[in-house]
Design an enzyme around this catalytic site. Structure first.
Site, PDB file in Angstrom:
ATOM      1  N   CYS A 382    -126.194 -45.007 -40.878  1.00  0.00           N
ATOM      2  CA  CYS A 382    -125.254 -43.948 -40.504  1.00  0.00           C
ATOM      3  C   CYS A 382    -124.240 -44.471 -39.478  1.00  0.00           C
ATOM      4  O   CYS A 382    -123.344 -45.206 -39.854  1.00  0.00           O
ATOM      5  CB  CYS A 382    -126.019 -42.720 -40.033  1.00  0.00           C
ATOM      6  SG  CYS A 382    -125.058 -41.234 -40.311  1.00  0.00           S
ATOM      7  N   HIS A 519    -129.628 -41.648 -44.160  1.00  0.00           N
ATOM      8  CA  HIS A 519    -130.790 -42.032 -43.347  1.00  0.00           C
ATOM      9  C   HIS A 519    -131.992 -42.322 -44.249  1.00  0.00           C
ATOM     10  O   HIS A 519    -132.806 -41.417 -44.508  1.00  0.00           O
ATOM     11  CB  HIS A 519    -131.161 -40.894 -42.392  1.00  0.00           C
ATOM     12  CG  HIS A 519    -130.189 -40.715 -41.273  1.00  0.00           C
ATOM     13  ND1 HIS A 519    -130.318 -41.395 -40.086  1.00  0.00           N
ATOM     14  CD2 HIS A 519    -129.085 -39.952 -41.167  1.00  0.00           C
ATOM     15  CE1 HIS A 519    -129.324 -41.041 -39.278  1.00  0.00           C
ATOM     16  NE2 HIS A 519    -128.555 -40.175 -39.913  1.00  0.00           N
ATOM     17  N   GLU A 521    -134.660 -43.777 -43.604  1.00  0.00           N
ATOM     18  CA  GLU A 521    -135.963 -43.735 -42.908  1.00  0.00           C
ATOM     19  C   GLU A 521    -136.750 -42.454 -43.188  1.00  0.00           C
ATOM     20  O   GLU A 521    -137.975 -42.453 -43.127  1.00  0.00           O
ATOM     21  CB  GLU A 521    -135.782 -43.917 -41.391  1.00  0.00           C
ATOM     22  CG  GLU A 521    -135.073 -42.798 -40.643  1.00  0.00           C
ATOM     23  CD  GLU A 521    -133.555 -42.963 -40.576  1.00  0.00           C
ATOM     24  OE1 GLU A 521    -132.984 -43.565 -41.506  1.00  0.00           O
ATOM     25  OE2 GLU A 521    -132.942 -42.477 -39.603  1.00  0.00           O
TER      26      GLU A 521
HETATM   27  N1  GLN Z   1    -121.712 -39.726 -35.235  1.00  0.00           N
HETATM   28  C1  GLN Z   1    -121.540 -40.138 -36.593  1.00  0.00           C
HETATM   29  C2  GLN Z   1    -121.053 -38.994 -37.479  1.00  0.00           C
HETATM   30  O1  GLN Z   1    -121.201 -37.854 -37.137  1.00  0.00           O
HETATM   31  C3  GLN Z   1    -122.832 -40.727 -37.142  1.00  0.00           C
HETATM   32  C4  GLN Z   1    -123.963 -39.753 -37.187  1.00  0.00           C
HETATM   33  C5  GLN Z   1    -125.297 -40.392 -37.418  1.00  0.00           C
HETATM   34  O2  GLN Z   1    -125.458 -41.584 -37.181  1.00  0.00           O
HETATM   35  N2  GLN Z   1    -126.289 -39.628 -37.830  1.00  0.00           N
HETATM   36  O3  GLN Z   1    -120.537 -39.230 -38.529  1.00  0.00           O
END
Ligand code: GLN
Length: 557
Positions: A382, A519, A521
């Site tokens: 992310c 994500h 994970e």
């Molecule tokens: N802050 C970034 C976004 O909102 C990444 C978010 C995250 O890593 N879950 O796109």
């Protein structure tokens, strides 16, 4: 509600952090191993409607489910230990319960009656429990907090009433307490357990089974003493011994006779448990041949609960690679050009996890640069993918001061930005965003489909072209720069079905370098580690082995 559904309520006493979530998940695992279908629900006494807006320092990880709910991290344990698919109905908070009662009151649904904790709040709680009961043999409900907290009283009152509603043979109360070993006395103490059970009984709940968290197996005498004071039988006192590996908990519980007792008390007929897979996993987990260090570059380095699923996914992936995975948490604020080498010299691989806010972002970008230039396996999740794109833009394609508009709204090259409009595969609608959009409810949340391009690290890992992964972010890859990046060796290896959203990026001529917008994970399981994590660990282990052989060569020459 299936008419013969059984309910197990798990409460906790004495103090928090005794592992109620793991205990509930382990009960689920044991019942599944006997052929039963289960689901697990968490009732949290705090007033936030969901943990989505809570600071990870206070609450640990926010676990995201397929349906896009932001939930308590214990739901992660439930999914890792069982095959239950959890979603929005598996986590209720006081806030969520009151919210729906107050909404009904405003609509006039209580017909002018006085709205009270008993029966309106307790009825709402009982209704919420029944929501997850369809089609499963057993519902396990974990009550957050500790017995004696003011906040949890409505939940306890609701589960007290539940036994009469659902029938005595269909409901079981399991209480987790602490039996500490006191060094100076040279013995374990049962008093905290006695007090906790007394407190529970004072609100009308007599526990059926006690799980006693302790550092040693409890003797027959101690169990008899607890049984006598707490009004249970000796074989209803179960040792919940500390373990080296959390996946051992179901095995310990089984050895103590917990699952036999549960099915006996609930009058369920099942096959004998099949725990071979768990045994095999724990055996391999505890005796790996190799080891590898993974540097995790983040913000919450002192509170690793914030990266619960991430840590577990990394541990799971050690098993197929026959290696122990050592996690080294690196504070990204401590990274600068000069400290990189020293910080990462022992890392087999570097991982930048998800995150919000600008603190430490430059350090994360430097970590990416170090991994890319020194050919150290890199996994960006992310925000970790977004910083990989920023680093590539700045240092490979020469876009000075390229950034994400999250951190620099005037960036000359906003390579990560708020996409104004896109087709949303989940809601099948066109979504629109701009800087004035609300913070809440504007994230891309939950499971989204992704198409994988052949002959990429991603394809090698997944082995299939169409996957689904969970998201939790607001910003996206900016397609305006796609071609420029591709010309310089950035590979777009995963995209949304219509190609509009970039979901995975990689770079060429590198042992393993991959960033994903989702994500992964959240979907890793002990017996089924996530393919991206598995391949990242494989590459990191290979790199670590090369590093040591280089060291041996240079010291012998
Ligand atoms: N802050 C970034 C976004 O909102 C990444 C978010 C995250 O890593 N879950 O796109």
């Amino acid at each position: 509600m299936a008419y013969n559904t059984k309910f197990i309520f798990v409460t906790g006493g004495v103090l928090s952090s005794l592992g109620k979530g793991l205990a509930s998940a382990s009960i689920g695992a044991l019942l599944e191993s006997r052929g039963l279908t289960v689901t697990i629900q968490k009732l949290d006494p705090y007033i936030n409607v969901d943990p989505g807006t809570m600071n990870p320092f206070q609450h640990g990880e926010v676990f995201v489910t397929d349906d896009g709910s932001e939930t308590d991290l214990d739901l992660g344990h439930y999914e890792r230990f069982t095959s239950a698919k959890v979603g929005q109905d598996n986590n209720f908070t006081t806030g969520k319960i009151y919210h729906s009662v107050i909404t009904k009151e405003r609509k006039g649904e209580y017909l002018g009656g006085t709205v009270q904790v008993i029966p309106h709040i307790t009825d709402e709680i009982k209704k919420s429990i029944k929501l997850v009961a369809d089609g499963v043999d057993v519902v396990i409900v974990e009550i957050g907090g500790t017995i004696g907290d003011i906040e949890s009283l409505p939940f306890l009152e609701a589960i007290r009433q539940f036994r009469t509603d659902a029938g005595k043979d269909n409901v079981l109360y399991i209480h987790l307490t602490l039996v500490p070993y006191i060094e100076t006395a040279g013995e374990v103490k049962t008093k905290p357990t006695q007090h906790s059970v007394k407190e529970l009984r004072s609100i009308g709940i007599q526990p059926d089974i006690l799980l006693c968290r302790t550092d040693r197996y409890l003797s027959k005498e101690i169990k008899s003493k607890i049984a006598l004071f707490c009004d249970v039988r000796v074989d209803e006192v179960i040792t919940a011994k500390d373990v080296e590996c959390i996946y051992e908990v179901p095995l310990i519980f089984h050895k103590e006779g917990l699952d036999d007792k549960i099915v006996e008390l609930l009058h369920i007929w099942t096959r004998a448990p099949r725990l071979e897979e768990w045994e095999e996993f724990v055996k391999k987990y505890k005796a790996p041949k190799n080891s590898v260090n993974i540097a995790i570059v983040g913000k919450y380095v002192n509170l690793t609960e914030s990266y619960k699923s991430l840590n577990e996914a990394l541990y799971h992936s050690g098993v197929p690679n026959d290696c122990k995975v050592n996690l080294i948490f690196v504070d990204s604020e401590k990274i600068d050009e000069t400290s990189c080498e020293e910080i990462f010299k022992e890392a087999g691989g570097i991982l930048v996890p998800g995150g919000f806010g600008s603190r430490g972002v430059e350090g994360k970008i430097l970590a990416v640069k170090y991994a890319r230039e020194n050919k150290i396996p890199y996994f960006g999740i992310c925000l970790g993918m977004q910083v990989a794109v920023i680093e590539f833009a700045r240092n490979v394609t020469n876009m000075k001061n390229a950034h994400s508009s999250e951190f620099d709204c005037d960036a000359p090259y906003p390579v990560i930005y708020l996409m104004k409009e896109w087709y949303d595969d989940k809601t099948e609608t066109i979504q629109k965003r701009d800087i004035t959009s609300d913070k809440g409810g504007t994230m891309r949340l939950g499971a989204y489909p992704c198409h994988i391009i052949n002959e990429t690290f991603a394809y090698k890992a997944y082995g299939i072209s169409d996957i689904s992964e969970r998201h939790r972010h607001r910003y996206e890859f900016n397609n305006e720069y796609k071609e420029k990046f591709e010309k310089k060796g950035l590979v777009i290896s995963g995209v949304s079905p219509n190609g509009e959203l970039v979901e995975i990026v990689e770079i060429k001529n590198h042992p393993w370098f991959l960033g994903c917008q989702f994500h992964p994970e959240f979907k890793s399981r002990p017996m089924n580690p996530h393919p991206l994590f598995r391949d990242f660990i494989k590459a990191s282990l290979k790199n670590a082995k090369n590093q040591t052989s280089d060291l041996v060569k240079s010291s012998s020459s």
